[in-house]
Design an enzyme around this catalytic site. Sequence first.
Site, PDB file in Angstrom:
ATOM      1  N   CYS A 192      -4.959  -3.765   3.293  1.00  0.00           N
ATOM      2  CA  CYS A 192      -4.219  -3.933   4.539  1.00  0.00           C
ATOM      3  C   CYS A 192      -5.211  -4.161   5.672  1.00  0.00           C
ATOM      4  CB  CYS A 192      -3.378  -2.692   4.826  1.00  0.00           C
ATOM      5  SG  CYS A 192      -1.628  -2.944   4.531  1.00  0.00           S
TER       6      CYS A 192
ATOM      7  N   HIS B  23      -1.017  -7.631   5.233  1.00  0.00           N
ATOM      8  CA  HIS B  23      -1.667  -7.274   3.970  1.00  0.00           C
ATOM      9  C   HIS B  23      -2.312  -8.532   3.412  1.00  0.00           C
ATOM     10  CE1 HIS B  23      -2.304  -4.723   0.395  1.00  0.00           C
ATOM     11  NE2 HIS B  23      -2.245  -5.874  -0.243  1.00  0.00           N
ATOM     12  N   CYS B  24      -3.639  -8.485   3.274  1.00  0.00           N
ATOM     13  CA  CYS B  24      -4.400  -9.679   2.903  1.00  0.00           C
ATOM     14  C   CYS B  24      -4.694  -9.698   1.406  1.00  0.00           C
ATOM     15  CB  CYS B  24      -5.709  -9.724   3.696  1.00  0.00           C
ATOM     16  SG  CYS B  24      -6.715 -11.178   3.333  1.00  0.00           S
TER      17      CYS B  24
ATOM     18  N   CYS C 159       0.816  -1.217   0.000  1.00  0.00           N
ATOM     19  CA  CYS C 159       0.000   0.000   0.000  1.00  0.00           C
ATOM     20  C   CYS C 159       0.846   1.261   0.000  1.00  0.00           C
ATOM     21  CB  CYS C 159      -0.931   0.009   1.217  1.00  0.00           C
ATOM     22  SG  CYS C 159      -2.103  -1.361   1.270  1.00  0.00           S
TER      23      CYS C 159
END
Length: 294
Positions: free
Chosen positions: A121, A114-115, A104
């Site tokens: 995030c 961070h998915c 990000c």
Amino acid sequence: AVTLSNPVEKVAYLVIFHILFVLFVWTYWKSIFTLPVQPGKKYHISYADQERYENEERPEVQRQILAEIARKLPVYTRTGSGGIRFCDRCRLIKPDRCHHCSVCAVCVLKMDHHCPWVNNCIGFSNYKFFLLFLAYSLLYCLYIAATVFKYFIKYWTGELTNGRSKFHVLFLLFVAVMFFVSLLFLFGYHCWLVSRNRSTLEAFSAPVFQNGPDKNGFNLGFVKNLQQVFGEEKKLWLLPIASSQGDGHFFPMRSLSEAQNPLLAHEEQWEDDGMDEEPHDSGEAPSLAIERET
């Protein structure tokens, strides 16, 4: 009685299905579109301080400039070497539990990870939504597997003979069980993190305080840890509505004595005044080394 049971059962299944589906979509939507919260302006270096810092060639004076800025802020965690946590990309002093996300390209308050599932995030602003998304996804998969399983048994025993629908039932059951098992481990892990008041990053690397690393530094007990994420109003716990405690910039810390912990000693004052008043520090900040982090 037999003729009425089937319609009632179908209505019950439909109601449960739609409730779980709405909650699943709602939590997923909130996890995606709730942007991560970035540190407030007080943590950013002003233009004058930035010029003074960049024009200064002596490292010891640069350390003094950053230490002077950090002393005015309620930050109590340090780098592994004991330095002030400073992000040279965002040009700010990092609040406690804040980390820089390289994907990000911003510093995120109480960053967990961070998915890729939600392409966002997971941090202070949406961690509750992410947990609820995992929980309702788990229940959704369990519901599908439970309702399909009886048809799988009928095909297995030969009561139903439609070959095409047999394949669909088998495939749906397999996918539901597979996702259920995967989500069960992931949700269980995050439940454990919440019970210890840790983020995923803190579980792998313990936060460092003035007295050294402490993996239980923010652990206040199961109930208070739960309230930090879900809030004190239990009626909002199961709904994807923001109810987490605080604003993500500072967190109560576990300590043997409140006198040794300025944040706990002035917890009520922080709640009333936010960050407008300087914490009563012991003057140790100027002597600390400054280490830039990303």
